[in-house]
Design a protein around this motif. Structure first.
Motif, PDB file in Angstrom:
ATOM      1  N   ILE A  44       0.657  -1.224   0.168  1.00 58.98           N
ATOM      2  CA  ILE A  44       0.043  -0.017   0.090  1.00 58.98           C
ATOM      3  C   ILE A  44       0.659   1.221  -0.051  1.00 58.98           C
ATOM      4  O   ILE A  44       2.088   1.049   0.331  1.00 58.98           O
ATOM      5  N   THR A  45       0.354   2.293  -0.523  1.00 58.66           N
ATOM      6  CA  THR A  45       0.994   3.562  -0.240  1.00 58.66           C
ATOM      7  C   THR A  45       0.610   4.267   0.926  1.00 58.66           C
ATOM      8  O   THR A  45      -0.582   4.725   1.134  1.00 58.66           O
ATOM      9  N   ALA A  46       1.629   4.201   2.026  1.00 59.41           N
ATOM     10  CA  ALA A  46       1.135   4.522   3.305  1.00 59.41           C
ATOM     11  C   ALA A  46       0.966   6.027   3.384  1.00 59.41           C
ATOM     12  O   ALA A  46       0.057   6.712   4.139  1.00 59.41           O
ATOM     13  N   LYS A  47       2.002   6.905   2.781  1.00 58.15           N
ATOM     14  CA  LYS A  47       1.864   8.139   2.890  1.00 58.15           C
ATOM     15  C   LYS A  47       2.554   8.793   1.398  1.00 58.15           C
ATOM     16  O   LYS A  47       3.248   7.990   0.802  1.00 58.15           O
ATOM     17  N   SER A  48       2.160   9.796   1.038  1.00 58.29           N
ATOM     18  CA  SER A  48       2.441  10.436  -0.199  1.00 58.29           C
ATOM     19  C   SER A  48       2.581  12.055  -0.302  1.00 58.29           C
ATOM     20  O   SER A  48       1.688  12.674   0.638  1.00 58.29           O
ATOM     21  N   THR A  49       3.453  12.501  -0.844  1.00 60.46           N
ATOM     22  CA  THR A  49       3.366  13.906  -1.262  1.00 60.46           C
ATOM     23  C   THR A  49       3.987  14.202  -2.593  1.00 60.46           C
ATOM     24  O   THR A  49       4.482  13.309  -3.257  1.00 60.46           O
ATOM     25  N   THR A  50       3.686  15.355  -3.172  1.00 55.85           N
ATOM     26  CA  THR A  50       4.318  15.821  -4.550  1.00 55.85           C
ATOM     27  C   THR A  50       5.236  17.319  -4.022  1.00 55.85           C
ATOM     28  O   THR A  50       5.178  17.955  -3.262  1.00 55.85           O
ATOM     29  N   TYR A  51       6.021  17.322  -5.175  1.00 53.33           N
ATOM     30  CA  TYR A  51       6.973  18.452  -5.379  1.00 53.33           C
ATOM     31  C   TYR A  51       6.962  18.578  -6.853  1.00 53.33           C
ATOM     32  O   TYR A  51       7.759  18.019  -7.376  1.00 53.33           O
TER      33      TYR A  51
END
Length: 139
Positions: A44-51
Protein backbone atom coordinates in the motif's frame (compact mmCIF):
# COMPACT_ATOMS: atom_id res chain seq x y z
CA UNK A 1 11.32 -9.02 14.98
CA UNK A 2 8.62 -10.05 12.54
CA UNK A 3 6.87 -13.36 12.63
CA UNK A 4 5.19 -15.18 9.84
CA UNK A 5 2.58 -17.58 11.03
CA UNK A 6 2.19 -20.71 8.96
CA UNK A 7 -1.27 -22.10 8.35
CA UNK A 8 -2.58 -24.02 11.36
CA UNK A 9 -2.71 -27.80 11.08
CA UNK A 10 -5.40 -29.82 12.81
CA UNK A 11 -4.45 -32.98 14.63
CA UNK A 12 -7.04 -35.64 15.43
CA UNK A 13 -7.46 -37.79 18.51
CA UNK A 14 -9.82 -40.75 18.67
CA UNK A 15 -11.57 -41.11 22.03
CA UNK A 16 -14.24 -43.75 22.58
CA UNK A 17 -14.99 -44.01 18.87
CA UNK A 18 -15.34 -40.22 18.37
CA UNK A 19 -12.84 -38.10 16.51
CA UNK A 20 -11.80 -34.96 18.42
CA UNK A 21 -9.86 -32.18 16.71
CA UNK A 22 -7.50 -29.67 18.25
CA UNK A 23 -5.34 -27.04 16.56
CA UNK A 24 -1.62 -27.71 16.58
CA UNK A 25 0.70 -24.82 17.52
CA UNK A 26 1.60 -22.65 14.55
CA UNK A 27 5.20 -22.42 13.38
CA UNK A 28 6.83 -19.02 13.90
CA UNK A 29 9.33 -17.94 11.28
CA UNK A 30 11.30 -14.72 11.94
CA UNK A 31 11.41 -12.23 9.08
CA UNK A 32 13.87 -9.45 8.45
CA UNK A 33 13.61 -7.06 5.58
CA UNK A 34 16.29 -4.51 6.50
CA UNK A 35 18.14 -3.61 3.33
CA UNK A 36 16.40 -6.14 1.07
CA UNK A 37 14.50 -5.63 -2.16
CA UNK A 38 10.73 -5.18 -1.68
CA UNK A 39 8.96 -8.36 -2.76
CA UNK A 40 5.55 -7.93 -1.15
CA UNK A 41 2.32 -8.42 -3.08
CA UNK A 42 0.19 -6.63 -0.45
CA UNK A 43 1.81 -3.21 -0.89
CA UNK A 44 0.00 0.00 0.00
CA UNK A 45 1.04 3.63 -0.29
CA UNK A 46 1.01 4.60 3.38
CA UNK A 47 1.94 8.27 2.86
CA UNK A 48 2.62 10.41 -0.18
CA UNK A 49 3.30 13.99 -1.19
CA UNK A 50 4.31 15.83 -4.34
CA UNK A 51 6.91 18.38 -5.35
CA UNK A 52 6.23 19.70 -8.83
CA UNK A 53 6.07 16.60 -11.03
CA UNK A 54 7.75 14.38 -8.42
CA UNK A 55 5.57 12.02 -6.40
CA UNK A 56 7.18 10.89 -3.15
CA UNK A 57 5.72 7.75 -1.59
CA UNK A 58 6.26 5.72 1.55
CA UNK A 59 5.30 2.18 0.53
CA UNK A 60 4.33 -0.43 3.12
CA UNK A 61 3.71 -4.17 3.30
CA UNK A 62 1.29 -5.11 6.12
CA UNK A 63 2.16 -8.81 5.85
CA UNK A 64 5.88 -8.17 6.32
CA UNK A 65 5.65 -4.93 8.38
CA UNK A 66 8.31 -3.43 6.11
CA UNK A 67 8.42 -0.02 4.44
CA UNK A 68 10.43 1.65 1.67
CA UNK A 69 10.50 4.91 -0.25
CA UNK A 70 9.75 5.52 -3.90
CA UNK A 71 9.79 8.56 -6.16
CA UNK A 72 8.05 8.79 -9.51
CA UNK A 73 8.36 11.54 -12.10
CA UNK A 74 11.84 12.58 -10.98
CA UNK A 75 14.94 13.48 -12.96
CA UNK A 76 18.34 11.84 -13.15
CA UNK A 77 20.15 12.79 -9.94
CA UNK A 78 16.97 12.93 -7.81
CA UNK A 79 16.98 10.58 -4.83
CA UNK A 80 14.55 9.09 -2.37
CA UNK A 81 15.70 8.64 1.23
CA UNK A 82 13.89 6.83 4.06
CA UNK A 83 14.25 7.50 7.78
CA UNK A 84 13.01 5.40 10.71
CA UNK A 85 11.84 6.62 14.12
CA UNK A 86 11.60 4.31 17.13
CA UNK A 87 8.10 4.43 18.61
CA UNK A 88 9.41 3.92 22.14
CA UNK A 89 11.58 7.02 21.79
CA UNK A 90 10.39 9.40 19.02
CA UNK A 91 13.57 11.48 19.30
CA UNK A 92 15.64 8.42 18.33
CA UNK A 93 15.63 8.69 14.51
CA UNK A 94 17.77 6.84 11.98
CA UNK A 95 18.06 9.46 9.24
CA UNK A 96 19.02 8.42 5.70
CA UNK A 97 18.50 4.75 6.56
CA UNK A 98 18.13 3.84 2.90
CA UNK A 99 18.71 5.83 -0.27
CA UNK A 100 18.25 5.30 -4.00
CA UNK A 101 19.14 7.72 -6.81
CA UNK A 102 17.64 7.90 -10.30
CA UNK A 103 20.38 7.03 -12.79
CA UNK A 104 18.04 6.46 -15.76
CA UNK A 105 14.33 6.87 -16.31
CA UNK A 106 12.23 8.80 -13.79
CA UNK A 107 11.41 6.36 -10.95
CA UNK A 108 13.40 4.66 -8.21
CA UNK A 109 12.78 2.93 -4.87
CA UNK A 110 14.89 2.21 -1.81
CA UNK A 111 15.43 -1.16 -0.18
CA UNK A 112 12.79 -2.01 2.39
CA UNK A 113 13.27 -1.81 6.15
CA UNK A 114 11.66 -3.22 9.27
CA UNK A 115 8.74 -1.03 10.31
CA UNK A 116 7.44 -3.13 13.22
CA UNK A 117 7.37 -0.89 16.30
CA UNK A 118 8.68 2.05 14.26
CA UNK A 119 7.39 4.84 12.09
CA UNK A 120 9.03 5.81 8.81
CA UNK A 121 9.03 8.63 6.29
CA UNK A 122 10.40 9.15 2.78
CA UNK A 123 12.01 12.30 1.36
CA UNK A 124 12.97 13.32 -2.17
CA UNK A 125 16.16 15.26 -2.65
CA UNK A 126 18.56 16.37 -5.36
CA UNK A 127 21.73 14.31 -5.04
CA UNK A 128 24.13 16.97 -6.34
CA UNK A 129 22.79 19.95 -4.35
CA UNK A 130 21.54 17.96 -1.30
CA UNK A 131 18.35 20.04 -1.50
CA UNK A 132 15.43 18.24 0.14
CA UNK A 133 12.36 18.75 -2.04
CA UNK A 134 9.66 17.31 0.22
CA UNK A 135 8.96 14.52 2.72
CA UNK A 136 5.98 12.32 3.44
CA UNK A 137 4.54 12.29 6.90
CA UNK A 138 5.51 9.58 9.39
CA UNK A 139 3.71 6.25 9.20
Amino acid sequence: MKVLRASGVVAGLAVAGAMLSAPVAQAVVPLSCDGGQPVATDTITAKSTTYGSIIIELRYSPAHACAWGRIRGGRIGDSVVVSRRWNGNPSDVEYDLGKATITSGSDVFTPWFDDDGHTMSACAENDSTQTVYACTGWY
